[in-house]
Design a protein around this motif. Structure first.
Motif, PDB file in Angstrom:
ATOM      1  N   VAL A  56       0.838  -1.201   0.000  1.00  0.00           N
ATOM      2  CA  VAL A  56       0.000   0.000   0.000  1.00  0.00           C
ATOM      3  C   VAL A  56       0.873   1.250   0.000  1.00  0.00           C
ATOM      4  O   VAL A  56       0.598   2.212  -0.726  1.00  0.00           O
ATOM      5  CB  VAL A  56      -0.967  -0.011   1.203  1.00  0.00           C
ATOM      6  N   LEU A  57       1.935   1.247   0.801  1.00  0.00           N
ATOM      7  CA  LEU A  57       2.831   2.404   0.824  1.00  0.00           C
ATOM      8  C   LEU A  57       3.572   2.574  -0.497  1.00  0.00           C
ATOM      9  O   LEU A  57       3.926   3.686  -0.884  1.00  0.00           O
ATOM     10  CB  LEU A  57       3.840   2.279   1.966  1.00  0.00           C
ATOM     11  N   LEU A  58       3.818   1.471  -1.185  1.00  0.00           N
ATOM     12  CA  LEU A  58       4.476   1.553  -2.485  1.00  0.00           C
ATOM     13  C   LEU A  58       3.561   2.210  -3.507  1.00  0.00           C
ATOM     14  O   LEU A  58       4.003   3.021  -4.325  1.00  0.00           O
ATOM     15  CB  LEU A  58       4.861   0.143  -2.952  1.00  0.00           C
ATOM     16  N   VAL A  59       2.267   1.899  -3.447  1.00  0.00           N
ATOM     17  CA  VAL A  59       1.310   2.455  -4.395  1.00  0.00           C
ATOM     18  C   VAL A  59       0.916   3.875  -4.000  1.00  0.00           C
ATOM     19  O   VAL A  59       0.832   4.765  -4.839  1.00  0.00           O
ATOM     20  CB  VAL A  59       0.060   1.552  -4.485  1.00  0.00           C
ATOM     21  N   LYS A  60       0.652   4.080  -2.720  1.00  0.00           N
ATOM     22  CA  LYS A  60       0.181   5.385  -2.244  1.00  0.00           C
ATOM     23  C   LYS A  60       1.046   5.809  -1.058  1.00  0.00           C
ATOM     24  O   LYS A  60       0.743   5.483   0.091  1.00  0.00           O
ATOM     25  CB  LYS A  60      -1.284   5.263  -1.816  1.00  0.00           C
TER      26      LYS A  60
END
Length: 105
Positions: A56-60
């Motif tokens: 999730v942190l990689l995407v957003k």
């Protein structure tokens, strides 16, 4: 039915027992597989949760502190403008005050 069937009842029951065991195995195999999957997920739950959070942190990516402060201020100004629009017909002076508060930094 012969005399040997009475003498050796286990040999008569073996085909029935084999069929019964085969049916039980066919019904239990998915349940055991599902149980193994649930056990695997419970054991590795923290690892899987961490991988999901990293994805999730990689995407957003998380916003910086300054961005979060500005977003909070902007939402406060929007709230004041909404309140001013609600009170504009009944209390125009109060609505003007709310708009002045929203215009300040």
């Amino acid at each position: 039915m012969s005399f040997l069937n009475l003498a050796f009842p286990a040999e008569t029951a073996i085909p029935f027992a084999q069929t019964l065991i085969g049916m039980l195995a066919a019904y239990m195999r998915p349940a055991l597989g599902l149980g193994a999957l649930v056990t695997f997920l419970m054991v590795f739950k923290p690892l899987l949760r961490g991988l999901a959070q990293a994805a999730v942190l990689l995407v957003k990516p998380r916003k910086s502190l300054e961005q979060r402060i500005l977003a909070h201020k902007f939402s406060g100004k929007r709230m004041l403008n909404r309140m001013a629009n609600e009170y504009s017909m009944t209390q125009p002076n109060f609505a003007a005050e709310l708009r002045n508060m929203a215009a300040r930094d």
